[in-house]
Design a protein around this motif. Structure first.
Motif, PDB file in Angstrom:
ATOM      1  N   THR A 197       0.835  -1.198   0.000  1.00  0.00           N
ATOM      2  CA  THR A 197       0.000   0.000   0.000  1.00  0.00           C
ATOM      3  C   THR A 197       0.872   1.252   0.000  1.00  0.00           C
ATOM      4  O   THR A 197       1.846   1.344   0.745  1.00  0.00           O
ATOM      5  CB  THR A 197      -0.907   0.020   1.250  1.00  0.00           C
ATOM      6  OG1 THR A 197      -1.768  -1.121   1.221  1.00  0.00           O
ATOM      7  CG2 THR A 197      -1.755   1.287   1.294  1.00  0.00           C
ATOM      8  N   ARG A 198       0.503   2.190  -0.854  1.00  0.00           N
ATOM      9  CA  ARG A 198       1.221   3.473  -0.858  1.00  0.00           C
ATOM     10  C   ARG A 198       0.495   4.437   0.063  1.00  0.00           C
ATOM     11  O   ARG A 198      -0.725   4.615  -0.028  1.00  0.00           O
ATOM     12  CB  ARG A 198       1.299   4.043  -2.264  1.00  0.00           C
ATOM     13  CG  ARG A 198       1.949   5.438  -2.326  1.00  0.00           C
ATOM     14  CD  ARG A 198       2.182   5.876  -3.760  1.00  0.00           C
ATOM     15  NE  ARG A 198       3.183   5.018  -4.383  1.00  0.00           N
ATOM     16  CZ  ARG A 198       3.348   4.930  -5.706  1.00  0.00           C
ATOM     17  NH1 ARG A 198       2.570   5.617  -6.520  1.00  0.00           N
ATOM     18  NH2 ARG A 198       4.283   4.121  -6.200  1.00  0.00           N
ATOM     19  N   VAL A 199       1.252   5.099   0.966  1.00  0.00           N
ATOM     20  CA  VAL A 199       0.667   5.973   1.972  1.00  0.00           C
ATOM     21  C   VAL A 199       1.217   7.386   1.811  1.00  0.00           C
ATOM     22  O   VAL A 199       2.438   7.589   1.785  1.00  0.00           O
ATOM     23  CB  VAL A 199       0.956   5.458   3.402  1.00  0.00           C
ATOM     24  CG1 VAL A 199       0.187   6.291   4.418  1.00  0.00           C
ATOM     25  CG2 VAL A 199       0.584   3.983   3.534  1.00  0.00           C
ATOM     26  N   TYR A 200       0.327   8.344   1.703  1.00  0.00           N
ATOM     27  CA  TYR A 200       0.689   9.756   1.622  1.00  0.00           C
ATOM     28  C   TYR A 200       0.432  10.396   2.981  1.00  0.00           C
ATOM     29  O   TYR A 200      -0.684  10.323   3.515  1.00  0.00           O
ATOM     30  CB  TYR A 200      -0.133  10.459   0.552  1.00  0.00           C
ATOM     31  CG  TYR A 200       0.121   9.957  -0.849  1.00  0.00           C
ATOM     32  CD1 TYR A 200       1.000  10.612  -1.703  1.00  0.00           C
ATOM     33  CD2 TYR A 200      -0.524   8.808  -1.319  1.00  0.00           C
ATOM     34  CE1 TYR A 200       1.243  10.147  -2.994  1.00  0.00           C
ATOM     35  CE2 TYR A 200      -0.295   8.334  -2.603  1.00  0.00           C
ATOM     36  CZ  TYR A 200       0.587   9.004  -3.441  1.00  0.00           C
ATOM     37  OH  TYR A 200       0.831   8.541  -4.713  1.00  0.00           O
ATOM     38  N   VAL A 201       1.471  11.010   3.563  1.00  0.00           N
ATOM     39  CA  VAL A 201       1.368  11.558   4.917  1.00  0.00           C
ATOM     40  C   VAL A 201       1.976  12.957   4.970  1.00  0.00           C
ATOM     41  O   VAL A 201       2.855  13.293   4.167  1.00  0.00           O
ATOM     42  CB  VAL A 201       2.080  10.661   5.951  1.00  0.00           C
ATOM     43  CG1 VAL A 201       1.435   9.287   6.013  1.00  0.00           C
ATOM     44  CG2 VAL A 201       3.571  10.546   5.636  1.00  0.00           C
ATOM     45  N   PRO A 202       1.563  13.792   5.936  1.00  0.00           N
ATOM     46  CA  PRO A 202       2.252  15.066   6.163  1.00  0.00           C
ATOM     47  C   PRO A 202       3.629  14.825   6.787  1.00  0.00           C
ATOM     48  O   PRO A 202       3.938  13.722   7.247  1.00  0.00           O
ATOM     49  CB  PRO A 202       1.319  15.795   7.153  1.00  0.00           C
ATOM     50  CG  PRO A 202       0.030  15.041   7.140  1.00  0.00           C
ATOM     51  CD  PRO A 202       0.380  13.627   6.800  1.00  0.00           C
ATOM     52  N   LEU A 203       4.425  15.869   6.826  1.00  0.00           N
ATOM     53  CA  LEU A 203       5.793  15.770   7.341  1.00  0.00           C
ATOM     54  C   LEU A 203       5.834  15.186   8.756  1.00  0.00           C
ATOM     55  O   LEU A 203       5.009  15.515   9.606  1.00  0.00           O
ATOM     56  CB  LEU A 203       6.438  17.153   7.358  1.00  0.00           C
ATOM     57  CG  LEU A 203       6.719  17.813   5.996  1.00  0.00           C
ATOM     58  CD1 LEU A 203       7.325  19.193   6.204  1.00  0.00           C
ATOM     59  CD2 LEU A 203       7.624  16.948   5.131  1.00  0.00           C
ATOM     60  N   GLY A 204       6.790  14.305   8.950  1.00  0.00           N
ATOM     61  CA  GLY A 204       7.027  13.754  10.277  1.00  0.00           C
ATOM     62  C   GLY A 204       6.422  12.393  10.530  1.00  0.00           C
ATOM     63  O   GLY A 204       6.742  11.753  11.544  1.00  0.00           O
ATOM     64  N   LEU A 205       5.560  11.916   9.647  1.00  0.00           N
ATOM     65  CA  LEU A 205       4.843  10.663   9.906  1.00  0.00           C
ATOM     66  C   LEU A 205       5.408   9.458   9.145  1.00  0.00           C
ATOM     67  O   LEU A 205       4.924   8.336   9.321  1.00  0.00           O
ATOM     68  CB  LEU A 205       3.355  10.811   9.575  1.00  0.00           C
ATOM     69  CG  LEU A 205       2.534  11.579  10.617  1.00  0.00           C
ATOM     70  CD1 LEU A 205       1.110  11.801  10.109  1.00  0.00           C
ATOM     71  CD2 LEU A 205       2.507  10.820  11.940  1.00  0.00           C
ATOM     72  N   LYS A 206       6.418   9.660   8.327  1.00  0.00           N
ATOM     73  CA  LYS A 206       6.952   8.539   7.552  1.00  0.00           C
ATOM     74  C   LYS A 206       7.529   7.455   8.448  1.00  0.00           C
ATOM     75  O   LYS A 206       7.312   6.254   8.213  1.00  0.00           O
ATOM     76  CB  LYS A 206       8.020   9.041   6.577  1.00  0.00           C
ATOM     77  CG  LYS A 206       8.570   7.939   5.679  1.00  0.00           C
ATOM     78  CD  LYS A 206       9.515   8.497   4.626  1.00  0.00           C
ATOM     79  CE  LYS A 206      10.012   7.375   3.710  1.00  0.00           C
ATOM     80  NZ  LYS A 206      10.904   7.908   2.638  1.00  0.00           N
ATOM     81  N   ALA A 207       8.258   7.843   9.485  1.00  0.00           N
ATOM     82  CA  ALA A 207       8.884   6.852  10.362  1.00  0.00           C
ATOM     83  C   ALA A 207       7.835   5.967  11.028  1.00  0.00           C
ATOM     84  O   ALA A 207       8.027   4.747  11.151  1.00  0.00           O
ATOM     85  CB  ALA A 207       9.735   7.555  11.420  1.00  0.00           C
ATOM     86  N   LEU A 208       6.731   6.554  11.460  1.00  0.00           N
ATOM     87  CA  LEU A 208       5.672   5.757  12.076  1.00  0.00           C
ATOM     88  C   LEU A 208       5.076   4.789  11.066  1.00  0.00           C
ATOM     89  O   LEU A 208       4.803   3.627  11.389  1.00  0.00           O
ATOM     90  CB  LEU A 208       4.590   6.668  12.644  1.00  0.00           C
ATOM     91  CG  LEU A 208       3.362   5.969  13.252  1.00  0.00           C
ATOM     92  CD1 LEU A 208       3.774   4.999  14.349  1.00  0.00           C
ATOM     93  CD2 LEU A 208       2.378   6.997  13.798  1.00  0.00           C
ATOM     94  N   MET A 209       4.867   5.238   9.829  1.00  0.00           N
ATOM     95  CA  MET A 209       4.343   4.346   8.790  1.00  0.00           C
ATOM     96  C   MET A 209       5.306   3.179   8.553  1.00  0.00           C
ATOM     97  O   MET A 209       4.880   2.027   8.390  1.00  0.00           O
ATOM     98  CB  MET A 209       4.127   5.116   7.484  1.00  0.00           C
ATOM     99  CG  MET A 209       3.046   6.177   7.539  1.00  0.00           C
ATOM    100  SD  MET A 209       1.400   5.531   7.931  1.00  0.00           S
ATOM    101  CE  MET A 209       1.224   6.147   9.597  1.00  0.00           C
TER     102      MET A 209
END
Length: 381
Positions: A197-209
């Protein structure tokens, strides 16, 4: 006078070594209960609030919004603390009728079958802020939460589609995450999505994903646009909100709204937000929005909720500012997050539409599990 209930911890749950503190704890509890009986509903000046919004400088929508490791809304920083939250908890509540308290959105069954029998593109409401969107044959889902609780608040209505049914849909899935609050970023739901799954997130949330097992993550800042395929763009846009999780310090990750743009369709997903001048600027920069999915939830009490949430009238104002063709309310009917009942939004929107002269035909109040075809310029439910 309606007072929020308090959970009294039985003395047998206390450690024996703390028995000497019981009288002090009981005195504090009694003081809190007494305070809750004498704090009236706080008044709120709607005209003054709107004047504050209208006086903000649109140029600040493009200003830096990170300082000392924390994000903020530069056009109007939030000034609200734990004391305000405590006052809300200790104040009277607005009284609603039994009929208002019991009202819930209708829930339609057999959504997977209707998806299979629908040839074109559509928007389907799964519940709360979770919408399933098929655009150019590609599936998108907004802020997916399939769990029974959003940390503490419990679901009042079931999701219109199970996570397993969503995962079984053909093709690669795309997810939009607006911010880190638990009713928008549900760890269990993200963890159980297909690995690709591709996930688009605001800044700062990539590590949690990444920690939740998702490696195809696109982290975005406000006003940033990225390609999502042939003649398709995802645009990350401002919202007026904030962020926090138990394991995350306040505002160390960004919040956002999103716009899906194709050659023949624009769908705006508002995430979670209060009313702000950003809606006018988004409408100016991206004219011709077809559908505006805007939150109408947790707006009571207004004095406490107004900065970060829209009430019905403000949602219609935001809809007008965006210049969208149709408005779909989000975030109602699933979790009770404010003092108002979860099913109050349709009646609130009807009253607000009448007072603002909004064409009710442009307001689409969906049921959970309902599928709205979007190929027609005049959709019929």
């Amino acid at each position: 006078m309606a007072v929020k209930p308090y959970r009294i911890i039985p003395t047998e749950c206390m450690n024996v070594s703390h028995r000497k503190t019981v009288p002090a704890a009981m005195i504090l509890l009694l003081l809190l209960l007494l305070a809750s009986c004498i704090l009236p509903i706080r008044t709120f000046d709607e005209q003054r609030w709107r004047a504050q919004v209208d006086s903000t400088d649109p140029a600040l929508l493009y200003a830096p919004h990170l300082e000392d490791g924390r994000y903020f809304n530069p056009w109007m920083p939030m000034h609200r603390g734990f004391g305000d939250f405590l006052r809300w908890q200790l104040s009277e509540r607005t009284l609603y009728s039994p009929e208002e308290e019991e009202e819930v959105p209708r829930v339609l069954s057999d959504l997977p079958e209707r998806i299979r029998s629908t040839p074109g593109d559509f928007i389907a409401w799964i519940g709360h802020a979770t919408f399933l969107i098929r655009i150019n044959g590609v599936y998108w889902i907004t802020d997916p939460i399939f769990s029974e609780r959003a940390l503490l608040p419990k679901r009042k209505t079931p999701p219109g589609l199970s996570l397993e049914e969503f995962a079984a849909l053909p093709g690669k899935k795309n997810v939009l995450i607006s911010h880190s609050h638990y009713d928008h970023l549900d760890s269990n739901s993200i963890r159980r999505l297909p690995a690709d799954t591709r996930v688009y997130v605001p800044l700062g949330l990539k590590a949690l994903m990444n920690d939740l097992g998702k490696q195809d993550v696109v982290e975005m800042d406000w006003w940033q646009a990225v390609s999502c395929g042939d003649r398709c763009q995802v645009v990350c846009l401002p919202a007026q909100h904030w962020s926090r999780r138990i394991t995350q310090t306040t505002d160390t990750t960004l919040w956002a709204s999103f716009l899906l743009v194709t050659s023949d369709r624009k769908i705006y997903y508002g995430g979670d937000s209060g009313y702000f001048i950003g809606y006018r600027e988004i409408g100016r920069r991206y004219p011709g929005i077809d559908y505006a999915l805007l939150p109408v939830t947790a707006y009571d009490p207004r004095w406490f909720m107004h900065y970060a949430h829209l009430d019905a009238r403000e949602a219609l104002d935001a809809f007008r500012d965006l210049g969208a063709r149709y408005f779909i309310p989000t975030q109602w009917g699933t979790f009770r997050l404010g003092d108002e009942p979860i099913g109050q939004v349709p009646s609130s929107l009807s009253k607000a539409a009448l007072s603002t002269g909004t064409d009710p035909a442009r307001i689409i109040v969906m049921g959970i599990g309902q599928l709205l075809p979007t190929d027609s310029r005049d959709p019929k439910l």
